[in-house]
Design an enzyme around this catalytic site. Structure first.
Site, PDB file in Angstrom:
ATOM      1  CE  LYS A  55      15.367  24.192  65.357  1.00 16.38           C
ATOM      2  NZ  LYS A  55      14.383  24.568  64.340  1.00 16.38           N
ATOM      3  CD  GLN A  99      14.454  26.624  61.230  1.00 15.14           C
ATOM      4  OE1 GLN A  99      14.920  25.640  61.797  1.00 15.14           O
ATOM      5  NE2 GLN A  99      13.637  27.467  61.838  1.00 15.14           N
ATOM      6  CG  ASP A 122       9.819  20.698  62.935  1.00 16.96           C
ATOM      7  OD1 ASP A 122      10.259  20.929  64.083  1.00 16.96           O
ATOM      8  OD2 ASP A 122      10.187  21.328  61.925  1.00 16.96           O
TER       9      ASP A 122
END
Ligand code: NAP
Length: 296
Positions: A55, A99, A122
């Site tokens: 990422k 994460q 997200d």
């Protein structure tokens, strides 16, 4: 094999290319300031390390700023919440990605709820989940958004089509179903308690498999001409001991019946990061009071 193979790798590269162009335009209009994505990684799970470094690499490749905070596995929930609070008020940060999964002892829901919804790239914050469900502009979870992007490219309008989503996770299945409903599909969400899953899947013009069980969806379940999107990523053993990645769909069999299908790897996977880049760009635009970048 009759099906078109949907090249998620190529589509993802195209999306990232368009994000990179828009990042330049954004920087030109903001005295050189580029959108920033903060990644937070707690602990030393090897898979999570790989995901986060990927990422970060893509963030820099599209010209955005990557801000990274690595915390050790003993980090307390209070410390993590304090870091999220700092990133929430940091003007240089447009997107925050914590994460998952988090180490035992940290309440994942509490951490997600602490992220500023405007920076929740997200799309997991209850505010964004609710906005998606009510049809309001939101930040949409990256994997289902990537699936929708591929479907639109392949099929054009999805209106009136029967869609079956196998899997009801908060990360993939549920938001996928909301997105398809938003496209005027007739949506069925199947899960581990669904009766006669093959018959349910056989009704579908669009099949989304997000289960986490290697090759569970068989070719005989697919209605001829259906479009199949395989979200699953499963490592199965091979004779040489290296293992192999396969999806939730028995690819060869399903490709005989489907009109189009995503491969694993190279289908949905690359779209997830492309949509993360897109979400960060969109978050930066909205935070600056600008309209969303067009066509992404
Ligand atoms: P998850 O949270 O484990 O959810 C799996 C879902 O599948 C659950 O809703 C479960 O039903 C359902 N299920 C399990 N066994 C079933 C069965 N025998 N028949 C019907 N449904 C069944 O998984 P997830 O996070 O959504 O991920 C799904 C897959 O996608 C995994 O392979 C994951 O690695 C992959 N994934 C890929 C990406 C990507 O970027 N490509 C991103 C995220 C996830 P219940 O709710 O009834 O238990």
């Amino acid at each position: 094999m009759a099906a078109t193979i949907i090249d998620g790798k190529a589509v993802a590269a195209e999306v990232r290319g368009r994000v990179a162009e828009d990042v330049k335009a954004y920087a030109d209009a903001h005295d050189g300031r580029v959108p920033g994505l903060a990644t937070v990684l707690v602990g030393d799970d090897p898979a999570s390390h790989v995901y986060v470094s990927n990422k970060r690499k893509h963030t820099e490749e599209v010209g955005m700023r990557s801000i990274h905070r690595g915390l050790d596995a003993s980090t307390s929930q209070e410390e993590l919440l304090a870091l999220v609070g700092e990133l929430n008020v940091d003007e240089g940060v447009d997107g925050i990605l914590v994460q998952l999964p988090l180490p035992d002892g940290i309440d994942q829901d509490a951490v997600i709820a602490a992220i500023d919804p405007a920076k929740d790239v997200d799309g997991f914050h209850p505010m964004n989940v609710g906005r998606l469900a009510t049809g309001l502009p939101s930040l949409v979870p990256c994997t289902p958004h990537g699936c929708l992007y591929l479907l639109r490219q392949e099929l054009g309008s999805l209106s009136g089509l029967d869609a079956v989503v196998v899997g009801r996770s908060n990360i993939v299945g549920k938001p996928m179903a909301q997105l398809l409903l938003g496209e005027n599909c007739t949506v069925t969400i199947a899960h581990s308690r669904t009766r006669d899953l093959p018959a349910v899947v056989r009704r579908a013009d669009i099949v989304i498999a997000a289960v986490g069980r290697a090759e569970m969806v068989r070719g005989a379940w697919i209605k001829p001409g259906a479009c199949v999107i395989d979200v699953g990523i499963n490592r199965v053993p091979t004779e040489d001991g290296k293992g192999q990645l396969v999806g939730d769909v028995a690819y060869e069999e399903a490709a005989d019946a489907a009109s189009a299908i995503t491969p694993v790897p190279g289908g949905v996977g690359p779209m997830t990061i492309a949509m993360l880049m897109r979400n960060t760009l969109v978050a930066a635009h909205r935070r600056a009071g600008l309209a969303d970048p067009e066509g992404l």
